[in-house]
Design a protein around this motif. Structure first.
Motif, mmCIF file in Angstrom:
data_model
loop_
_atom_site.group_PDB
_atom_site.id
_atom_site.type_symbol
_atom_site.label_atom_id
_atom_site.label_comp_id
_atom_site.label_asym_id
_atom_site.label_seq_id
_atom_site.Cartn_x
_atom_site.Cartn_y
_atom_site.Cartn_z
ATOM 1 N N LEU A 74 0.772 -1.244 0.079
ATOM 2 C CA LEU A 74 -0.147 0.044 -0.029
ATOM 3 C C LEU A 74 0.705 1.174 -0.114
ATOM 4 O O LEU A 74 0.542 2.014 -0.784
ATOM 5 C CB LEU A 74 -0.950 0.101 1.139
ATOM 6 N N ALA A 75 1.969 1.406 0.823
ATOM 7 C CA ALA A 75 2.828 2.511 0.837
ATOM 8 C C ALA A 75 3.641 2.824 -0.465
ATOM 9 O O ALA A 75 3.746 3.630 -0.895
ATOM 10 C CB ALA A 75 3.745 2.398 2.151
ATOM 11 N N THR A 76 3.896 1.524 -0.944
ATOM 12 C CA THR A 76 4.649 1.560 -2.278
ATOM 13 C C THR A 76 3.647 2.115 -3.580
ATOM 14 O O THR A 76 3.974 2.984 -4.179
ATOM 15 C CB THR A 76 5.358 0.329 -2.710
ATOM 16 N N ALA A 77 2.523 1.663 -3.501
ATOM 17 C CA ALA A 77 1.648 2.186 -4.370
ATOM 18 C C ALA A 77 1.143 3.430 -4.225
ATOM 19 O O ALA A 77 1.067 4.176 -5.338
ATOM 20 C CB ALA A 77 0.343 1.336 -4.239
ATOM 21 N N PHE A 78 0.881 3.847 -3.172
ATOM 22 C CA PHE A 78 0.817 5.361 -3.056
ATOM 23 C C PHE A 78 1.808 6.500 -3.499
ATOM 24 O O PHE A 78 1.659 7.386 -4.139
ATOM 25 C CB PHE A 78 0.530 5.674 -1.405
ATOM 26 N N LEU A 79 2.963 5.805 -2.896
ATOM 27 C CA LEU A 79 4.177 6.613 -3.673
ATOM 28 C C LEU A 79 4.284 6.581 -4.992
ATOM 29 O O LEU A 79 4.513 7.943 -5.640
ATOM 30 C CB LEU A 79 5.530 6.243 -3.009
ATOM 31 N N ALA A 80 4.192 5.552 -5.686
ATOM 32 C CA ALA A 80 3.907 5.278 -7.181
ATOM 33 C C ALA A 80 3.002 6.209 -7.810
ATOM 34 O O ALA A 80 2.988 6.984 -8.857
ATOM 35 C CB ALA A 80 3.841 4.112 -7.504
ATOM 36 N N ASP A 81 1.809 6.239 -7.183
ATOM 37 C CA ASP A 81 0.641 6.970 -7.897
ATOM 38 C C ASP A 81 0.648 8.333 -7.574
ATOM 39 O O ASP A 81 -0.018 9.254 -8.331
ATOM 40 C CB ASP A 81 -0.811 6.379 -7.158
ATOM 41 N N ASN A 82 1.234 9.068 -6.488
ATOM 42 C CA ASN A 82 1.128 10.244 -5.656
ATOM 43 C C ASN A 82 2.295 11.010 -6.014
ATOM 44 O O ASN A 82 2.297 12.142 -5.660
ATOM 45 C CB ASN A 82 0.283 10.292 -4.661
ATOM 46 N N GLY A 83 3.488 10.414 -6.007
ATOM 47 C CA GLY A 83 4.696 11.101 -5.921
ATOM 48 C C GLY A 83 5.125 12.304 -6.680
ATOM 49 O O GLY A 83 5.497 13.389 -6.454
ATOM 50 N N GLY A 84 4.353 12.015 -8.015
ATOM 51 C CA GLY A 84 4.557 13.153 -9.029
ATOM 52 C C GLY A 84 3.695 14.404 -8.915
ATOM 53 O O GLY A 84 3.769 15.636 -9.424
#
Length: 146
Positions: A74-84
């Motif tokens: 979940l944390a990795t997916a959040f970063l991939a989806d929202n990092g930009g």
């Protein structure tokens, strides 16, 4: 007339027409260093704040997981989806470490790192002390969100 030749010389010493240009030439480099330093550090601190917020938000997203593996996903997916979507952040330069805390099994730890080498602050290198090129922040949550 010997006294008459000293009068124009004295007037030249009192002439202040170029003093503003000399003062500007002395003060301008210091002023520009302060202005560009403030802008450079402002950009760096803005990116650092975004990384800190990303770590906290990724940890909050991980609360919904039931196991360490699910929280990590979940944390990795959040970063991939929202990092930009965070200010001054290039998502390709972000890395994440998410795992149960080694010191407390009831907590989950999210560490986010950002390679800040592309920020313009590094153009100020000679006169200013510079921070680390990698911005790191961590956030901890309690398992179950309690």
């Amino acid at each position: 007339m010997p006294g008459g030749s000293r009068q124009p010389l004295r007037q030249n010493w009192l002439n202040e027409t170029g003093s503003s240009a000399v003062e500007f030439a002395l003060i301008a480099p210091v002023f520009l260093l302060l202005v560009f330093g403030a802008i450079g550090y402002g950009i760096y601190f803005g990116a650092a704040h975004s990384v800190q917020q990303l770590a906290a938000d990724a940890a909050r997203a991980a609360v919904a997981g039931l196991s360490g593996a699910e929280r990590t996903a979940l944390a990795t997916a959040f970063l991939a989806d929202n990092g930009g979507s965070y200010v001054l952040i290039d998502p390709d330069l972000l890395t994440i470490e998410a795992a149960p805390s080694p010191s407390d099994p009831d907590q989950f730890l999210v560490r986010v790192s950002y390679d800040a080498s592309a920020l313009p602050i590094w153009n100020l290198h000679p006169p200013l002390p510079l921070p680390d090129r990698t911005i790191r922040f961590a956030s901890t949550i309690r398992n179950g969100g309690v």
